[in-house]
Write an enzyme that holds these catalytic residues in place. Structure first.
Site: not given
Lengths: 634, 634
Positions: B282, B367, B395
């Site tokens: 990343k 979540e 969610r």
């Protein structure tokens, strides 16, 4: 032989019984469950499979102090019988009686009021971590079924559990069924290990290595090592749980009380997440339930006469009507593809599968993925018809939003069990769907008043280029409102007047129409003339209907089997406000905003919420400021 | 050196380039992304990690025909640059410009408009199964990150994918980060396999065994066997994927274009679900982003000068104000425990973690489980404060319902990014939370107008014995409305009048108050006197506020940064109706019901929806039937 079950007032009483007595108790519990579920309906097969596991857990743990968390919770009947609720068990699922699910208001042994699957592991992680924070080291046990454990939330919970640095026991009750046969790659993987585990061999090793007294700390770990070796020698463990950080123990025989007690004694004191994998039989102890576990998952009342079992037949349900309507549209439109999430019988789609097996998919207890699969299929060119209970579609809210509504894909959602559901109670009422779907741009919301309208809803839905949701209750369909073939088809955003009248107007949504018409009949006998309109759509709402009802004079009553917050009645208010019309003479009937409705017969629940025929009639009388009381004229 | 990127009009143009040219192209793409994200803000580090993978996928597959599904989608910038959007890429995230997420309205190469994680695999399964039904054998590829893949929906998708009897390729882009460092047992497990894989050795084996031309059928399987052996010899594969029914290939170097092209050539034709595990970095290609990938996950505009990178500072946000308020309440109440779901920076809680690390949990992109863990903690005696964006709490809707609301547990939800979110656009607007939470019995809904009110909301929430949700936008806090210490505390269901006036009343919710006050200033200059009330609560709504506003005469304008279906304004209408008051002089301002709002500056979105100060002033003028136009008097 003296009955043992009546003598079990608390789980502590189990500890005075010998193993043969515990086995006798198990037999009595099965008889008790078959008797009461036979009378009241309820969850049968899963509870028959849980008898020994539950006895052994309560024998070893003290769940006044330790924490027991049920996943789904429909398999907690044995637990209820052992925790002081045997005497009242006849009231199971009846109004004011024992709930069909764990319920803290019933017993200190019930921690969470649950009914939806997959959540116990994450909740257990929360209790375990909360315990750590509060320097409280009570044991935490989560009891999970083999279908639930591969639900998304359960997996997320397992992923968090594995990194806990303390005791946490997950008991996997593996009956290879879930509600229907378990779906997916993981189920196929588990199945590989179900082939004749050599239980006798396992038991011998357990006996050899297990200390005879409860152990803690290092000793527990040593015992566990021997235990795991014992299992490994005979059957493969499931590396997935070990990869997640669990100590995996099993698979073991979930019907051998003595063995289970020995296991729990060791596992109780292991300061590390443990997964105990137990094989059980769904329907154990009743040949007819063993043979047809899906049929006896949650049957209506039934009678057992020798080998014959007769389940009460229940009339023509909205569910059955939907199934036939879905088959009909599929037969005339090859793009139609039917889907459910572990509820083939509950949604009626098991019938669809028989007729069109290659155009049917059961996504398992995985509502979120099921909706996403439907979205993908729709994008590929099919027209998925997705039947999920209103309360369970809550589990796929974000998928309905993102993969369906945001893409404007014409997936058709069929929301069975919309509204009050009767015996299952608060955990299963579908009372939020209009509110949570209405804000999604493009979504069309409709409801059929009777069987003919279900087909009409589906036909319209399949013509739309936007998503839609059709809601209908856990109830029987009313008598057809129109002669065969005479029902006007659904037109987007157009209501249907069912009866004319001058004194007041009822705008009824879906199955409420029949109640409104019955109210109109009653009121007609009192000289009150009621117009009844079948709204058909909560979105887009028929603006002409709203305008006409409000401006023609007389009270306007909206009726919905849904929360009063943000539902159909609110849509009427919003429309009236946008049209600049006063709503001071509007009355909204629906479910209360600030309390949950308990289990009991649906008819009683409708009355409690003021949305049955008598309540509608009363609301009209009140609104008319009339003093005509039903008692005087009726 | 001639630039290559401007010459790539479609992915087909890639196939005319040599490997060194593709590597040059990768470099140009990184520069382009850094340049545009530096100017516009956006997702940086994840896109820098995806360059070679994306080039290789487009080199081998033809995604006009084959299907490419992005999970989350914020890592699709490279894909956009390769599919005809390089020239317009300067408009990234700007009004009318290129969206920060895949968007079918932009390109035929974008299938789903997404922004929430975990869903691509299930959608891919749907497209694959849909393809089977329609006798259409296009390749389906899902690109998933290592945090997303252990999200619950993703796992449900994997579970369904494993049983597919056809091609399906899941590419796992494993940068070990997700948005923040990946959480949970599976992340720890994956980390074990991240230790220096001997890529050179793998590459040698691949070269040796791979046929030089594309292969199909049996030949592909044979090649795959060699390939897998090659990997197995050097690093362990992840059995979890194999247990789910996948062929697992990897881990491989996600930055070696030549190698990736060879891999995709083989995998494209395997008629079985395959998971390709690629390691990427990343922030690859920018040392400063590699060093702080979380900071550069989704930065505001920044400038690179040599080794120094300066990120635009953005003023005092509601997010920062919340973080400080959460720390303050936690310091005075030891029960407070802060939680987020993979958004430590986005919610501001990274600051909380620094101050009170032992009272903080990041549940990962999960979540649902995060909410359940909070419920368990709350049951154990803690007071969890759960910060999740409004759009992402969707969610966990069912967990908020079942584990929190049904139990009446006083979990405090803090909904950042409530309302219009600016550059992220339709996938991230939090415009449904009032509607979907309002029907849950007991739930208290409130919103702060400024920084001081965030603390006041939290203090009240922590006194309640029911759940609550506090919403605030992705915006800076306005100037304090009251002198320090002068703000009246929150009292349940009580509004706060901010300004008196006779001609009309504005009932404003949360951050809309500042806009309403600004409108009042403008109107005062026109001789119009506006009363402004800070509603503070959407539930329970202040009945006195509603009654007084409606009966005192003059138009009543409700303002909310939320859908007009079922939101704050609807709560006002419902309350008025229950009080028997006319609402024909009420005007509701909020987000439109039947369309999504595209990306662009938040200020422009507020204006588009008619909820900024100028729009409020205009609505008041219109409602007053006044012909006073701003242009005449202002």
């Amino acid at each position: 032989m003296n009955k043992l079950l009546p003598r079990i007032e608390t789980p502590a009483d189990l500890r005075g019984l010998s193993v043969p007595q515990l086995e006798q108790l198990a037999q009595e519990i099965r008889e008790r469950i078959i008797q009461v579920v036979g009378n009241n309906g309820g969850h049968l097969a899963s509870n028959l499979g849980m008898v020994e596991l539950t006895i052994a857990m309560h024998y070893v743990f003290d769940f006044r102090h330790d924490r027991l968390l049920w996943d789904v919770g429909h398999q907690a009947y044995v637990h209820k019988l052992l925790t002081g609720r045997n005497a009242r068990f006849e009231t199971l699922r009846k109004a004011g009686g024992i709930s069909g699910f764990p319920n803290p208001s019933e017993s200190e042994y019930d921690l969470f009021h649950v009914g939806h699957a997959g959540t116990a592991i994450a909740t257990a992680v929360g209790m375990a971590r909360g315990g750590q924070m509060l320097a409280d080291n009570r044991a935490v046990v989560a009891l999970v079924g083999d279908a639930s454990i591969f639900n998304g939330v359960a997996f997320e919970g397992l992923n968090q559990a594995g990194v806990l640095k303390r005791q946490l026991l997950v008991v996997l009750n593996d009956n290879s069924m879930g509600i229907a046969p378990t779906q997916g790659g993981m189920a196929e993987h588990l199945a590989k290990f179900r082939v004749s585990p050599v239980y006798e061999e396992i038991k011998k090793r357990v006996k050899k290595y297990l200390p005879q007294v409860p152990v803690i700390g290092k000793a527990a770990f040593d015992a566990l090592d021997h235990l795991k070796e014992g299992f490994k020698a005979t059957v493969s463990p499931h590396q997935i749980f070990e990869q997640l950080g669990f100590i995996y123990v099993g698979p073991t025989d979930g019907h051998d009380i003595e063995h289970l007690i020995e296991l729990f004694r060791v596992l109780k004191d292991v300061n590390h997440p443990v997964l105990l994998h137990a094989h059980t039989q769904k329907g154990r102890g009743a040949e007819w339930a063993l043979a047809e576990p899906t049929k006896f998952h949650s049957p209506k009342p039934f009678k057992v006469e020798g080998c014959r079992v007769e389940v009460q037949s229940g009339g023509r349900s909205f569910t059955s009507a939907f199934a036939d309507a879905a088959i009909a549209v599929a037969q005339s439109d090859s793009r139609v593809f039917a889907m459910t999430a572990a509820m083939p019988d509950g949604t009626g789609l098991s019938k669809f599968e028989k007729v069109l097996p290659e155009r049917y998919l059961d996504g398992g207890i995985a509502e979120s993925a099921t909706v996403d699969i439907a979205a993908g299929m729709c994008k590929a060119g099919l027209r998925p018809v997705v039947a999920i209970y209103s309360t369970f579609l809550q589990r796929a809210f974000d998928q309905v939003f993102q993969e369906v509504a945001l893409q404007q894909l014409p997936v058709v959602f069929c929301l069975d069990r919309a509204g009050l559901v009767g015996g299952d109670g608060a955990v299963h009422h579908g009372f939020l769907d209009i509110a949570y779907l209405r804000g999604m741009p493009g979504m069309v919301l409709m409801a059929p008043m009777d069987e003919a309208e279900i087909g009409a809803c589906l036909r319209l839905a399949l013509k739309l280029d936007v998503p839609s949701a059709i809601r209908y209750p856990r109830d029987n369909v009313p008598e057809p409102m129109f002669a065969e073939g005479a029902l006007p088809e659904f037109e987007l955003g157009r209501s249907l007047r069912l009866r004319d009248g001058d004194d007041a107007t009822v705008l009824a949504y879906g199955a409420m129409c029949a109640h409104a018409l019955a109210a109109a009949e009653t009121l007609a006998g009192e000289g009150i003339s009621l117009r009844v309109v079948n709204a058909r759509f909560a979105k887009p709402i028929d603006r002409d209907m709203v305008s006409e009802a409000i401006t023609r004079g007389g009270p306007v009553i909206t009726v919905e089997d849904h929360s009063l917050a943000g539902g159909f009645g609110s849509a009427v208010l919003e429309c009236a406000q946008e049209l600049g019309l006063s709503t001071s003479h509007v009355v909204r009937l629906g479910l209360p905003v600030d309390r949950f409705i308990a289990h009991g017969p649906r008819a009683m629940q409708l009355a409690e919420c003021g949305i049955d025929a008598a309540s509608i009639a009363k609301a009209v009388r009140n609104a008319l400021g009339s003093h005509v009381e039903a008692g005087v004229h009726g």
